[in-house]
Write a protein that holds these residues in place. Structure first.
Motif, PDB file in Angstrom:
ATOM      1  N   LYS A  14     -50.172-124.296  66.130  1.00  0.00           N
ATOM      2  CA  LYS A  14     -50.139-125.673  66.681  1.00  0.00           C
ATOM      3  C   LYS A  14     -51.505-126.127  66.891  1.00  0.00           C
ATOM      4  O   LYS A  14     -51.872-127.062  67.666  1.00  0.00           O
ATOM      5  N   ASP A  15     -52.446-125.565  65.954  1.00  0.00           N
ATOM      6  CA  ASP A  15     -53.759-125.968  65.769  1.00  0.00           C
ATOM      7  C   ASP A  15     -54.209-126.713  65.106  1.00  0.00           C
ATOM      8  O   ASP A  15     -55.541-127.063  64.528  1.00  0.00           O
ATOM      9  N   GLY A  16     -53.098-127.607  64.299  1.00  0.00           N
ATOM     10  CA  GLY A  16     -53.575-128.568  63.186  1.00  0.00           C
ATOM     11  C   GLY A  16     -53.859-127.876  61.682  1.00  0.00           C
ATOM     12  O   GLY A  16     -54.058-128.475  60.896  1.00  0.00           O
ATOM     13  N   THR A  17     -53.785-126.585  61.711  1.00  0.00           N
ATOM     14  CA  THR A  17     -53.950-125.811  60.304  1.00  0.00           C
ATOM     15  C   THR A  17     -52.863-126.261  59.304  1.00  0.00           C
ATOM     16  O   THR A  17     -51.656-126.327  59.759  1.00  0.00           O
ATOM     17  N   VAL A  18     -53.109-126.214  57.860  1.00  0.00           N
ATOM     18  CA  VAL A  18     -52.374-126.583  56.999  1.00  0.00           C
ATOM     19  C   VAL A  18     -52.838-125.594  55.910  1.00  0.00           C
ATOM     20  O   VAL A  18     -53.498-124.896  55.741  1.00  0.00           O
ATOM     21  N   ASP A  19     -51.588-125.951  54.928  1.00  0.00           N
ATOM     22  CA  ASP A  19     -52.132-125.201  53.347  1.00  0.00           C
ATOM     23  C   ASP A  19     -52.751-126.179  52.573  1.00  0.00           C
ATOM     24  O   ASP A  19     -53.277-127.238  53.146  1.00  0.00           O
ATOM     25  N   TYR A 244     -54.265-118.137  53.423  1.00  0.00           N
ATOM     26  CA  TYR A 244     -54.947-118.839  54.293  1.00  0.00           C
ATOM     27  C   TYR A 244     -54.624-120.047  54.961  1.00  0.00           C
ATOM     28  O   TYR A 244     -53.625-120.653  54.309  1.00  0.00           O
ATOM     29  N   ARG A 245     -55.060-120.196  56.207  1.00  0.00           N
ATOM     30  CA  ARG A 245     -54.717-121.552  56.854  1.00  0.00           C
ATOM     31  C   ARG A 245     -56.198-122.420  56.790  1.00  0.00           C
ATOM     32  O   ARG A 245     -57.233-121.611  56.630  1.00  0.00           O
ATOM     33  N   HIS A 246     -55.900-123.781  56.485  1.00  0.00           N
ATOM     34  CA  HIS A 246     -56.928-124.517  56.471  1.00  0.00           C
ATOM     35  C   HIS A 246     -57.011-125.482  57.498  1.00  0.00           C
ATOM     36  O   HIS A 246     -56.039-126.291  58.001  1.00  0.00           O
ATOM     37  N   LYS A 247     -58.354-126.138  57.816  1.00  0.00           N
ATOM     38  CA  LYS A 247     -58.600-127.208  58.887  1.00  0.00           C
ATOM     39  C   LYS A 247     -58.958-128.362  57.940  1.00  0.00           C
ATOM     40  O   LYS A 247     -59.899-128.265  56.941  1.00  0.00           O
TER      41      LYS A 247
END
Length: 595
Positions: A14-19, A244-247
């Motif tokens: 829910k924090d906006g992280t993406v691949d 990894y999760r990315h911002k």
């Protein structure tokens, strides 16, 4: 049912992280401690590489490049200062342009290139001056322009590389925990403690094994091993890419802040409405679809609220959303705290300079024919820090949070303050120890000859051990504070604050050492800092630093009195506090029933 599960606790973050392709990520597939394990292992090897160079650098400058005490110490602190200042640039590139992952990878390549060139510089005979056995560096042949250019060119290439790795690697690690999930929020609270615990294994290896190799085997192997270690660490980091999760990069934080300040100045005569709802703000959907967070208006630094007062102009340099104004406020609010950490960082700079130079004057014999390298004493900083972090996280926090109901035990600023008190004690102990060393040196006539003082090098242990304990409070809290208190869209910039303070501390150390050395030589005096430390007065210098720490601590107390913590973007921390309180009540009820 499947749809409900996907949107539930084990669904998307829910924090906006993406691949890497910009797609939302499943909590169960990416992030968490699995992803962090690659990041932490990378840092173990990276710290081995960095401290493999910095820990013993002053010895190389004096023994191999034949530089004097003040010049070599200043060259170390100037370089280390640069290493810790360049993260501002790396944070900007990450937040505004490339993102943390790609910025990190590019910087890692530059870092490895600098390490490789440095290994060549200490290995090729033509790139260093002839060997000299004279104890006075002034009587030895100095390095020529080409030799200095190659050596320091490699050092500063390395510094540019660290500018992109240091502010982003810890941020990448922290990004693997969802701010909106109470369980992951709890894990993030411990992340920085265990982050520091893990990376100092690399530091310990550098301060013991590598410095011994450099002093007793050779600088080629001593620098070649950390270079190989850095190459391995980059491979390890790459191996963790699928987890990894990315911002996403959110634009230049400096431009955002500049717009707010310019808009407020241009509308300095405008009256801010009492009702914050009358201020300009974007729709909630605008933030949600971009994975950002909307922040409510606050009364602090009220002048900047003028930037979001509606007027005839809609130019971004005349009208800014409330959230943008609040993000700017938060970055500005941290600056006084940042300044208050400069002096303690100046104390840390003494570890790799004057503390080690003191060690070269003492008896380093341990057993048989083994002599401990002076730089190995820094290993006791690491050991002390590791032990202190474990005790703090596993004992102190569990005891104190029962009273404070704070999941952290004590606040981050309180933890930093305790570390600053330790720094005062460190300099007092260092001054008293040095006064005793000088007395023994004078009694044996070594203040004239500059020979080895008949005291064990281990008399310096208290100041090294106390420095590690101080780090467990101040340094861990500092990196967590600047990450935690930075706006969500400026995390790399916030993390770079923690790096910047170390850079500023090293530059301040260079300034103080040069100034004190020059001033104390005036009017025919010998001066406090000379090439012959037995004729110097480092005890006076350390006492001066203790007094400086006292004034700085008073400044810190004034600053934190007016500091306003950033509002949490989720209620995870509150839920943790309530859960902790409920747990304490259950324990109390059980005890009452037993009675």
């Amino acid at each position: 049912m499947a749809g409900e599960e996907e949107s539930g606790q084990d669904g998307y973050t829910k924090d906006g992280t993406v691949d890497l392709k910009g797609n939302p990520v499943l909590r169960s597939k990416r992030g968490g401690w699995t992803a962090c394990s690659f990041v932490v292992v990378y840092e173990v090897f990276e710290r081995m590489a960095y401290y493999g160079i910095s820990s013993n650098l002053i010895i190389y400058l004096t023994n191999k490049l034949h530089q004097g005490t003040v010049k070599s110490a200043n060259n170390v602190t100037n370089w280390v200062g640069t290493v810790w200042m360049t993260p501002i640039l790396g944070a900007y590139v990450a937040d505004a342009l490339l993102g943390r992952y790609w910025t990190f990878l590019i910087a890692s390549a530059i870092y490895l290139m600098g390490m490789s060139l440095l290994t060549v510089a200490v290995s090729v005979d033509g790139l260093k001056p002839p060997h000299c056995v004279d104890k006075n560096p002034a009587n030895c042949e100095k390095a020529n322009t080409v030799q200095l250019a190659v050596f320091f060119g490699a050092l500063y290439t390395l510094a540019v590389g660290t500018g992109g790795t240091k502010p982003n690697i810890s941020t990448i690690g922290a990004d693997q925990f969802d701010e909106f999930d109470p369980k992951e929020k709890a894990q993030k609270l411990s992340f920085f403690n265990w982050w520091m615990f893990s990376i100092f294994f690399g530091t310990l290896f550098a301060n013991t094994v590598l410095v011994y190799i450099q002093d007793n085997v050779g600088w080629t192997l001593g620098y070649g091993l950390p270079t190989a270690g850095l190459a391995i660490s980059i491979i390890i980091f790459l191996a963790g890419t699928p987890f990894y999760r990315h911002k996403k990069p959110t634009g230049s934080p400096f431009t955002k802040m500049a717009k707010v300040i310019v808009a407020a100045l241009r509308k300095w005569r405008v009256t801010v409405p009492v009702d914050p709802k009358q201020l300009y703000e974007l729709d909630l959907q605008e933030y949600t679809k971009k994975g950002k967070y909307r922040i409510d208006s606050t009364p602090s630094i009220r002048f900047l609220n003028k930037a979001c007062v509606k007027t005839d102009s809609t130019s971004p340099w005349m009208l800014c959303p409330v959230t943008q104004v609040e993000e700017t406020k938060q970055i500005l609010r941290m600056i006084p705290i940042l300044i208050a950490t400069f002096v303690p960082s100046t104390m840390i700079a003494q570890i790799n300079t004057l503390f080690i130079k003191q060690g070269t004057t003492l008896n380093r014999h341990v057993v048989n024919n083994f002599n401990i390298p002076p730089a190995s004493l820094a290993g006791f900083v690491t050991l002390s820090m590791l032990l202190s972090v474990v005790i703090y996280d596993r004992v102190f926090v569990k005891i104190i949070r029962k009273r404070t109901k704070n999941p952290r035990g004590i606040s981050l600023l309180q933890r930093m303050g305790i570390g600053m008190i330790f720094h005062i004690g460190i300099m007092v102990v260092a001054s008293m120890t040095e006064r005793y060393r000088l007395k023994v040196a004078k009694d044996h006539g070594l203040d004239v000859t500059g020979g080895q003082v008949p005291l064990s090098i281990f008399i310096l242990l208290p100041q090294f051990i106390l420095m590690g304990t101080a780090d467990a409070f101040l340094e861990v809290a500092k990196i967590e504070f600047f990450y935690d208190q930075a706006p969500e869209s400026m995390k790399s910039l916030g993390t770079s604050y923690a790096m910047t303070t170390l850079g500023a501390g090293n530059f301040i150390s260079s300034f103080l050492l040069s100034t004190v050395s020059r001033v104390t030589k005036e009017n025919g005096h010998h001066g406090w800092i000379q090439n012959n430390l037995n004729a110097s007065h480092l005890d006076y210098y350390y006492a001066f630093l203790a007094i400086l720490n006292c004034f700085n601590f008073i400044f810190f107390l004034v600053v934190i009195k007016f500091y306003v913590y950033r509002a949490e973007v989720s209620d995870s921390l509150r839920l943790l506090g309530e859960e902790l309180g409920a747990s304490n009540h259950r324990v109390t009820d059980q005890e009452t029933a037993t009675i």
